[in-house]
Scaffold this motif. Structure first.
Motif, PDB file in Angstrom:
ATOM      1  N   ILE A 119       0.927  -1.269   0.038  1.00  0.00           N
ATOM      2  CA  ILE A 119      -0.142   0.085   0.099  1.00  0.00           C
ATOM      3  C   ILE A 119       0.911   1.312  -0.118  1.00  0.00           C
ATOM      4  O   ILE A 119       0.146   2.272  -0.022  1.00  0.00           O
ATOM      5  CB  ILE A 119      -0.925   0.095   1.109  1.00  0.00           C
ATOM      6  N   SER A 120       2.187   1.134   0.091  1.00  0.00           N
ATOM      7  CA  SER A 120       2.973   2.379   0.229  1.00  0.00           C
ATOM      8  C   SER A 120       3.021   3.333  -0.769  1.00  0.00           C
ATOM      9  O   SER A 120       3.054   4.427  -0.630  1.00  0.00           O
ATOM     10  CB  SER A 120       4.515   2.020   0.438  1.00  0.00           C
ATOM     11  N   ASN A 121       2.664   2.921  -1.900  1.00  0.00           N
ATOM     12  CA  ASN A 121       2.657   3.913  -3.274  1.00  0.00           C
ATOM     13  C   ASN A 121       1.185   4.448  -3.497  1.00  0.00           C
ATOM     14  O   ASN A 121       1.196   5.174  -4.358  1.00  0.00           O
ATOM     15  CB  ASN A 121       3.369   3.312  -4.441  1.00  0.00           C
ATOM     16  N   LEU A 122       0.265   3.593  -3.034  1.00  0.00           N
ATOM     17  CA  LEU A 122      -1.182   3.931  -3.122  1.00  0.00           C
ATOM     18  C   LEU A 122      -1.568   5.629  -2.671  1.00  0.00           C
ATOM     19  O   LEU A 122      -1.031   5.822  -1.676  1.00  0.00           O
ATOM     20  CB  LEU A 122      -2.290   3.125  -2.536  1.00  0.00           C
ATOM     21  N   VAL A 123      -2.200   6.212  -3.435  1.00  0.00           N
ATOM     22  CA  VAL A 123      -2.727   7.393  -3.026  1.00  0.00           C
ATOM     23  C   VAL A 123      -3.872   7.137  -1.928  1.00  0.00           C
ATOM     24  O   VAL A 123      -4.991   6.741  -2.663  1.00  0.00           O
ATOM     25  CB  VAL A 123      -2.984   8.412  -4.313  1.00  0.00           C
ATOM     26  N   THR A 124      -3.634   7.613  -0.728  1.00  0.00           N
ATOM     27  CA  THR A 124      -4.733   7.232  -0.166  1.00  0.00           C
ATOM     28  C   THR A 124      -4.549   8.315   1.400  1.00  0.00           C
ATOM     29  O   THR A 124      -3.399   8.427   1.553  1.00  0.00           O
ATOM     30  CB  THR A 124      -4.753   5.864   0.663  1.00  0.00           C
ATOM     31  N   PRO A 125      -5.897   8.815   1.871  1.00  0.00           N
ATOM     32  CA  PRO A 125      -5.652   9.676   3.132  1.00  0.00           C
ATOM     33  C   PRO A 125      -5.112   8.937   4.315  1.00  0.00           C
ATOM     34  O   PRO A 125      -4.670   9.550   5.204  1.00  0.00           O
ATOM     35  CB  PRO A 125      -7.038  10.121   3.317  1.00  0.00           C
ATOM     36  N   SER A 126      -5.666   7.687   4.270  1.00  0.00           N
ATOM     37  CA  SER A 126      -4.963   6.652   5.532  1.00  0.00           C
ATOM     38  C   SER A 126      -4.880   5.328   5.130  1.00  0.00           C
ATOM     39  O   SER A 126      -5.469   4.738   4.212  1.00  0.00           O
ATOM     40  CB  SER A 126      -6.134   6.878   6.721  1.00  0.00           C
ATOM     41  N   PHE A 127      -3.878   4.775   5.813  1.00  0.00           N
ATOM     42  CA  PHE A 127      -3.585   3.362   5.174  1.00  0.00           C
ATOM     43  C   PHE A 127      -4.830   2.291   5.812  1.00  0.00           C
ATOM     44  O   PHE A 127      -4.833   1.446   5.086  1.00  0.00           O
ATOM     45  CB  PHE A 127      -2.406   2.925   6.163  1.00  0.00           C
ATOM     46  N   ASP A 128      -5.463   2.874   6.584  1.00  0.00           N
ATOM     47  CA  ASP A 128      -6.556   1.729   7.169  1.00  0.00           C
ATOM     48  C   ASP A 128      -7.616   1.498   5.900  1.00  0.00           C
ATOM     49  O   ASP A 128      -8.420   0.553   5.806  1.00  0.00           O
ATOM     50  CB  ASP A 128      -7.237   2.190   8.316  1.00  0.00           C
ATOM     51  N   GLN A 129      -7.812   2.626   5.131  1.00  0.00           N
ATOM     52  CA  GLN A 129      -8.699   2.485   3.860  1.00  0.00           C
ATOM     53  C   GLN A 129      -8.206   1.334   2.917  1.00  0.00           C
ATOM     54  O   GLN A 129      -9.012   0.904   2.113  1.00  0.00           O
ATOM     55  CB  GLN A 129      -8.983   3.841   3.119  1.00  0.00           C
ATOM     56  N   GLN A 130      -6.882   0.901   2.926  1.00  0.00           N
ATOM     57  CA  GLN A 130      -6.786   0.112   1.985  1.00  0.00           C
ATOM     58  C   GLN A 130      -6.270  -1.486   2.321  1.00  0.00           C
ATOM     59  O   GLN A 130      -5.921  -2.322   1.759  1.00  0.00           O
ATOM     60  CB  GLN A 130      -5.067   0.564   1.549  1.00  0.00           C
ATOM     61  N   LEU A 131      -6.751  -1.692   3.676  1.00  0.00           N
ATOM     62  CA  LEU A 131      -6.748  -2.941   4.327  1.00  0.00           C
ATOM     63  C   LEU A 131      -7.727  -3.771   3.590  1.00  0.00           C
ATOM     64  O   LEU A 131      -7.617  -5.157   3.769  1.00  0.00           O
ATOM     65  CB  LEU A 131      -6.886  -3.112   5.544  1.00  0.00           C
ATOM     66  N   GLY A 132      -8.968  -3.421   3.111  1.00  0.00           N
ATOM     67  CA  GLY A 132     -10.079  -4.306   2.692  1.00  0.00           C
ATOM     68  C   GLY A 132      -9.640  -5.265   1.623  1.00  0.00           C
ATOM     69  O   GLY A 132      -8.809  -4.808   0.794  1.00  0.00           O
ATOM     70  N   GLY A 133     -10.009  -6.580   1.708  1.00  0.00           N
ATOM     71  CA  GLY A 133      -9.902  -7.242   0.726  1.00  0.00           C
ATOM     72  C   GLY A 133      -8.572  -8.000   0.881  1.00  0.00           C
ATOM     73  O   GLY A 133      -8.150  -9.071   0.147  1.00  0.00           O
ATOM     74  N   ARG A 134      -7.708  -7.487   1.795  1.00  0.00           N
ATOM     75  CA  ARG A 134      -6.323  -7.951   1.746  1.00  0.00           C
ATOM     76  C   ARG A 134      -5.955  -9.044   2.851  1.00  0.00           C
ATOM     77  O   ARG A 134      -4.887  -9.977   2.795  1.00  0.00           O
ATOM     78  CB  ARG A 134      -5.372  -6.776   1.958  1.00  0.00           C
ATOM     79  N   ALA A 135      -7.016  -9.196   3.681  1.00  0.00           N
ATOM     80  CA  ALA A 135      -6.747 -10.211   4.700  1.00  0.00           C
ATOM     81  C   ALA A 135      -8.321 -10.894   4.946  1.00  0.00           C
ATOM     82  O   ALA A 135      -9.218 -10.216   5.166  1.00  0.00           O
ATOM     83  CB  ALA A 135      -6.306  -9.500   6.086  1.00  0.00           C
ATOM     84  N   PRO A 136      -8.217 -12.180   5.042  1.00  0.00           N
ATOM     85  CA  PRO A 136      -9.599 -12.535   5.308  1.00  0.00           C
ATOM     86  C   PRO A 136     -10.184 -12.415   6.604  1.00  0.00           C
ATOM     87  O   PRO A 136      -9.318 -12.345   7.716  1.00  0.00           O
ATOM     88  CB  PRO A 136      -9.072 -14.334   5.125  1.00  0.00           C
ATOM     89  N   GLY A 137     -11.403 -12.341   6.701  1.00  0.00           N
ATOM     90  CA  GLY A 137     -12.225 -11.935   7.964  1.00  0.00           C
ATOM     91  C   GLY A 137     -12.137 -10.398   8.431  1.00  0.00           C
ATOM     92  O   GLY A 137     -12.417 -10.167   9.305  1.00  0.00           O
ATOM     93  N   VAL A 138     -11.662  -9.561   7.426  1.00  0.00           N
ATOM     94  CA  VAL A 138     -11.289  -8.303   7.845  1.00  0.00           C
ATOM     95  C   VAL A 138     -12.278  -7.447   6.837  1.00  0.00           C
ATOM     96  O   VAL A 138     -12.002  -7.340   5.583  1.00  0.00           O
ATOM     97  CB  VAL A 138      -9.963  -7.699   7.688  1.00  0.00           C
ATOM     98  N   GLN A 139     -13.312  -6.713   7.359  1.00  0.00           N
ATOM     99  CA  GLN A 139     -14.121  -5.939   6.506  1.00  0.00           C
ATOM    100  C   GLN A 139     -13.785  -4.397   6.863  1.00  0.00           C
ATOM    101  O   GLN A 139     -13.872  -3.929   7.900  1.00  0.00           O
ATOM    102  CB  GLN A 139     -15.822  -6.220   6.702  1.00  0.00           C
ATOM    103  N   VAL A 140     -13.333  -3.832   5.500  1.00  0.00           N
ATOM    104  CA  VAL A 140     -13.016  -2.283   5.701  1.00  0.00           C
ATOM    105  C   VAL A 140     -14.161  -1.546   4.788  1.00  0.00           C
ATOM    106  O   VAL A 140     -14.255  -1.901   3.692  1.00  0.00           O
ATOM    107  CB  VAL A 140     -11.873  -1.835   5.362  1.00  0.00           C
ATOM    108  N   THR A 141     -14.958  -0.770   5.297  1.00  0.00           N
ATOM    109  CA  THR A 141     -16.041  -0.097   4.429  1.00  0.00           C
ATOM    110  C   THR A 141     -15.546   1.432   4.350  1.00  0.00           C
ATOM    111  O   THR A 141     -15.649   2.218   5.303  1.00  0.00           O
ATOM    112  CB  THR A 141     -17.614  -0.212   5.398  1.00  0.00           C
ATOM    113  N   THR A 142     -15.665   1.914   3.354  1.00  0.00           N
ATOM    114  CA  THR A 142     -15.131   3.195   3.122  1.00  0.00           C
ATOM    115  C   THR A 142     -16.624   3.914   2.786  1.00  0.00           C
ATOM    116  O   THR A 142     -17.038   3.828   1.732  1.00  0.00           O
ATOM    117  CB  THR A 142     -14.172   3.638   1.929  1.00  0.00           C
ATOM    118  N   PRO A 143     -17.051   4.677   3.713  1.00  0.00           N
ATOM    119  CA  PRO A 143     -18.385   5.062   3.702  1.00  0.00           C
ATOM    120  C   PRO A 143     -18.765   5.988   2.801  1.00  0.00           C
ATOM    121  O   PRO A 143     -19.831   6.322   2.524  1.00  0.00           O
ATOM    122  CB  PRO A 143     -18.956   5.466   5.033  1.00  0.00           C
TER     123      PRO A 143
END
Length: 1022
Positions: A119-143
């Motif tokens: 995720i280091s090169n992604l344009v993102t306001p915060s790292f937590d928005q980029q965790l969705g889909g990368r680990a089973p059992g972890v749901q990240v919703t960008t509302p």
């Protein structure tokens, strides 16, 4: 006697040396064992070891997880240096766990690792928005697409009803504060962390992995490790990227000409005069949306010697949202240093500072100046600008400033909606936060196998808000201008003291024991000042200015929380095959009454590496096989501050300031607790690595408000008690493989899937909000409301089901409006009155929690080119499209273009009734959810597409004479495509409220669309 001494001296001598990895770096924690004995040593932080040997014909065995064992004859040598090589059969990975590390192959808990590089090169306001889909059992919703809006993170489902369901986040051993401290603009505290500084994420999911965190582990734990230096010459890395943000979707609204037809038809059908006339064709969405520019720059220096290793970084990120006036700027600095004072004594620090400024705006779903609400309701047949209207900076505003100008129409827009252009240009919503996050540690080897460590960590956030409303128009008109300023700091210190003992005995028995004590204190306070009736707009630009306002207001608050903890963990393995881990923690927290303040949370797990057994054929289809199981009891501390205390609070009334009874006491209040059970299997089949888990999480003692009789005089007519219970159960699967590895081409794939079911098992009474209902036997926050039966094709009336299955219709005829029965044999008959719809006619309309979700990452390498495609998917949930319901309103404001399909003549089949001014409530049943607007939330999203090129080393050596070590050029797009049947802007949009985030979910209500980002960048290593 002399001969005896000389003989003993000859037989007992010291052998020392250094153990290095394949890159020549010192390898700490290597087991050095004299074969056939229980005697040995462990290499230190630099890879050095020393031990006593008694014979010259012995053999030293060097073992470290992820590396092939090395055996070296001692002979007459006094110095034995060994270089160890990776063993691909051992899944060679060390993962960070609570208060230490553990070898992946001996892990018995459920832990998923995510590389920071991903995720280091992604344009993102915060790292937590980029965790969705990368680990089973972890749901990240960008509302929403508003910069500063925190995503919602759920690990293995929702684990609290009224308390926080957010996971514990630990950065370099420091549990951080992750609550939004801004009162005027969304401000995610995790946006203060520079993603480029992150080395890895570890997500602790089951009870065994989280038990060491005890009372804070019910919602899972995310451990973040930042980058550190290593021995060698200084390495300088610079990365940069530039790009553009844009909205992924827009509303399909009426044009100015279409609006005139629809607006007048509404009023004509209701017997009222027409208000709309032909005029402009303005696109208000064109005004509020933009191509927002983004840029990121990061530079780091790392390196070190045998004794000192360092990592320093500077970061700058400037991002413009796709919505005008929404920006985020971050400056960051990090210093990570590790120093060996003596062979046995080490100190170090992890320290970061950041300054983050977020410029927000009014995003109220039902606010007249809410940017999405306003832009979708503003009249499209009036102009945005009026160059002659200099009093309002050239915007089209009524002379008195009360509303958007009416243009050629006979009236102004409903509800006096302001001109959003003027509002965006003149109102200010700014949050600025300084944050210092770090730790200082000291570590000493008391004995060769016993290490003591002390660490003091701090998390200090100093946020201040500034909001200014222009007095001429919009939110500030009624108060003749308003300036609001708040300072809301939070201070946390955390002190940890641990002892770690690790040894090998009986040749292949490995024991690792950690014990510790932890203390933590957190202080929240805030104060604000506000002035209205501003003397001149000049004084509204930067700060609250004394004597510039007529009316002044002030306020503030204070709260604190502390706890102390005592914990221990034992990891034990026999030959790396039979594995046991057990942990226990005792916590005391100030938020609970003294009698119940302490809680003990145990956990244990076992594992069996079948593939290490002699009978297992590692040359067959199965290359690796481990089964594991765990059980633990953990708690949730985020239940509010002092919910048990009975007492008085401040009150202001006509007689002046005083105190009043504020909360009734409950000395029996307990922790919210979770019993977590997990069964897992890890194996390699062919070339595919498989990790699968089945879990059950039984949650009990949930803190809920029990209603009390008003006659008792209890404040708010409620008391906090441990009443609720619910269960989450599910399956996780992860498959990873190198699909192709041939010549200069490779294809790696990583797929994960999660299925989860939530069920509420105990409540004192159902909990209902406008859109959701939580009830025993149902998932939490299910949609609940009226059941749509369609449009009566004979007369255009809206129809609904009653609770007995019958159908009623609301008659839209002048002088005859009202509820009527529906006669299927004679649909045009409206002669019989019917009882109006009521709360008894409402029903469950759908589960709002995703039932299945996951991600799929594919990475292709060809020569020096790399290509990455990341897909994310989710489904099984339903969404209440409140935005669509509002855009089919019957007032004098704009509508969704689908309203053109309204009923106009007998026999017409449509899902939009006859238009009728002022009948929103009856037509669409706006008091609750409506199945007419409930849709499936299934989607498949192309999350990221990245194309990169690594400049060949020979080119760099020729061009730069070795001064530049590496160059990578890349281009990427984030959120380019979403495949979904949902008719709204995006299936993940949610109108979340921090106050009831778990109880109100799955509602899309005038939320800004998420962002699509196009960017290109460069990474250079010196």
């Amino acid at each position: 006697m002399l001969a005896f001494v000389l003989q003993s001296w000859a037989q007992n001598r010291t052998v020392s040396g250094k153990v290095t990895d394949e890159n020549g770096e010192g390898l700490p924690g290597v087991n050095v064992l004299i074969k056939g004995t229980g005697e040995g040593a462990i290499s230190d932080l630099n890879g050095d070891y020393r031990l006593e040997v008694s014979q010259s014909d012995g053999v030293l065995i060097f073992s470290f997880i992820g590396y092939a064992n090395e055996e070296v004859e001692i002979g007459a040598k006094s110095v034995i240096d060994v270089s160890m090589m990776p063993d691909i059969r051992q899944l060679g990975e060390v993962v960070v766990v609570g208060y230490g590390t553990q070898e992946r192959r001996e892990l018995t808990g459920s832990v998923t690792s995510v590389s920071g590089e991903s995720i280091s090169n992604l344009v993102t306001p915060s790292f937590d928005q980029q965790l969705g889909g990368r680990a089973p059992g972890v749901q990240v919703t960008t509302p929403s697409g508003i910069l500063g809006q925190a995503p919602q993170i759920r690990i293995r489902g929702v684990n609290s009803i009224t308390g926080s369901a957010d996971p514990l986040i630990v950065i370099d051993g420091v549990p951080v504060v992750n609550s939004d401290r801004s009162a005027i603009a969304a401000s995610n505290p995790l946006s203060n962390i520079n993603p480029a500084d992150i080395e890895s994420f570890e997500v602790l999911k089951d009870g065994s992995a989280t038990a060491i965190y005890g009372s804070r582990a019910a919602n899972g734990v995310i451990l973040i490790t930042t980058k550190r230096g290593s021995k060698g010459a200084a390495k300088v890395n610079y990365s940069m990227s530039y790009g553009v943000n844009e909205e992924v979707n827009r509303f399909d609204l009426l044009s100015g000409d279409e609006f005139v037809v629809i607006a007048n038809e509404k009023r004509t059908n209701a017997g009222a005069s027409s208000l709309a006339n032909e005029g402009e064709n303005s696109d208000w969405q064109d005004y509020i949306f933009r191509k927002g520019l983004v840029q990121q720059h990061n530079i780091s220096v790392s390196g070190g010697s045998d004794n000192t290793k360092y990592y320093f970084s500077l970061g700058f990120s400037d991002q413009e949202s796709a919505v005008k006036q929404n920006d985020l700027t971050r400056y960051s600095f990090r210093a990570n240093i590790d120093h060996s004072i003596l062979d046995r004594l080490r100190i170090g620090t992890s320290l970061s500072y950041s300054l983050t400024e977020t410029r927000g705006l009014n995003v109220g779903a039902n606010s007249l100046s809410g940017v999405i609400y306003n832009a979708t309701r503003a009249l499209p047949n009036v102009a945005i600008f009026d160059a002659d209207n200099v009093a309002f900076d050239g915007f089209n505003v009524t002379p008195n400033g009360a509303s958007l100008g009416q243009g050629a129409n006979n009236a102004t827009v409903d509800n006096n909606i302001p001109n959003i252009g003027f509002v965006l240009e003149n109102n200010i919503f700014r949050n600025r936060a300084h944050r210092v996050l770090g730790n200082l540690y000291g570590e000493i080897d008391i004995l060769k196998d016993l290490t003591a460590r002390t660490q003091i960590g701090v998390d200090v956030t100093l946020p201040d808000d500034f909001r200014s409303w222009d007095p001429r128009h919009g939110d500030g008109r009624g108060s003749v201008g308003s300036v609001y300023q708040q300072f809301a700091p939070v201070y946390r210190w955390n002190w940890q003291n641990t002892l770690n003992y690790q040894t090998i005995f009986l040749e292949n028995h490995r024991l690792n024991v950690t014990a510790g004590v932890e203390y933590q204190y957190t202080n929240f306070y805030n104060f604000f000042g506000q002035g209205t009736g501003i003397s001149d707009r000049f004084f509204q630009q930067e700060n609250l200015i004394s004597n510039s306002f007529q009316n002044q207001f002030s306020g503030g608050g204070f709260s604190e929380q502390g706890f102390d903890s005592y914990f221990a963990r034992v990891n034990y393995s026999i030959g790396g095959k039979y594995l046991l881990s057990a942990a226990i923690r005792n916590d005391g927290i100030s938020s609970l009454p003294s009698a119940n303040r302490r809680g003990t949370f145990p956990g244990a797990s076992i594992g069996w590496r079948i593939s290490d057994e002699n009978f297992f054929n590692n040359d067959g289809l199965f290359k690796d096989l481990k089964i594991r199981a765990s059980y633990a009891e953990v708690g949730n501390t985020e239940i509010g501050l002092f919910p048990y205390v009975g007492g008085f609070g401040p009150v202001l009334n006509g007689a002046g300031p005083g105190i009043a009874y504020a909360q009734v006491a409950n000395q029996n209040l307990l922790w919210e607790s979770s019993a977590k059970t997990n069964f897992g299997i890890d194996l390699i089949v062919g070339g595919v690595t498989i990790n699968a888990d089945y879990f059950i999480n039984d949650i009990d003692n949930l803190v809920l408000a029990r209603p009390t009789a008003p006659s008792l005089g209890v404040p708010n007519n409620e008391i906090s008690e441990n009443i609720g219970a619910m269960t989450n159960k599910g399956v996780e699967l992860r498959l990873s493989s190198t699909v192709i590895q041939t010549g200069n081409f490779s294809w790696n794939t990583d797929f994960n899937f999660t299925w989860i079911k939530n069920e509420v098992t105990n409540l004192n009474a159902p909990i209902q909000t406008t859109y959701n209902r939580t009830e025993v036997g149902q998932p939490i926050a299910s949609l609940y409301g009226f059941q749509w039966a369609g449009v009566n094709s004979a007369n255009g009336n809206p129809m609904y089901y009653k609770n007995d299955g019958s159908i009623v219709q609301y008659n839209l005829v002048q002088g005859q409006t009202g509820w009527k029965t529906y006669n299927e044999g004679n649909p045009a008959d409206v002669s019989t009155a019917a009882q109006a719809l009521g709360s008894d006619d409402q029903a469950f309309l759908g589960n709002t929690l995703p039932v299945w979700q996951g991600g799929w990452i594919n990475t292709l390498n060809y020569n020096n080119f790399t290509f990455e495609l990341f897909l994310r998917y989710s489904g099984g949930n339903y969404i209440m499209n409140e935005s669509q319901r509002g855009l089919l309103g019957q007032g004098f404001s704009n509508n969704d273009a689908s309203i053109l399909n309204r009923w106009t003549e007998g026999g017409q089949v449509t899902d939009i009734p006859k238009l009728y001014s002022g009948q929103d409530a009856n037509m669409w049943q706006t008091s609750a959810s409506n199945s007419r607007f409930v849709e499936k939330g299934d989607f498949l999203r192309v999350q990221n597409v990245v194309l990169g090129y690594n400049v060949p080393n020979q080119v760099l050596n020729t061009a730069f004479k070795g001064n530049i070590k590496s160059v990578r050029i890349f281009a990427q797009v984030q959120n380019p495509i979403t495949i979904t049947g949902y008719s709204g802007l995006d299936p993940e949009l949610n109108n979340l409220s921090a106050a009831n985030a778990s109880l109100q979910f799955g509602v899309d209500w005038n939320v800004a669309p998420i962002i699509r980002t196009w960017s290109a960048g460069l990474n250079i290593g010196f």
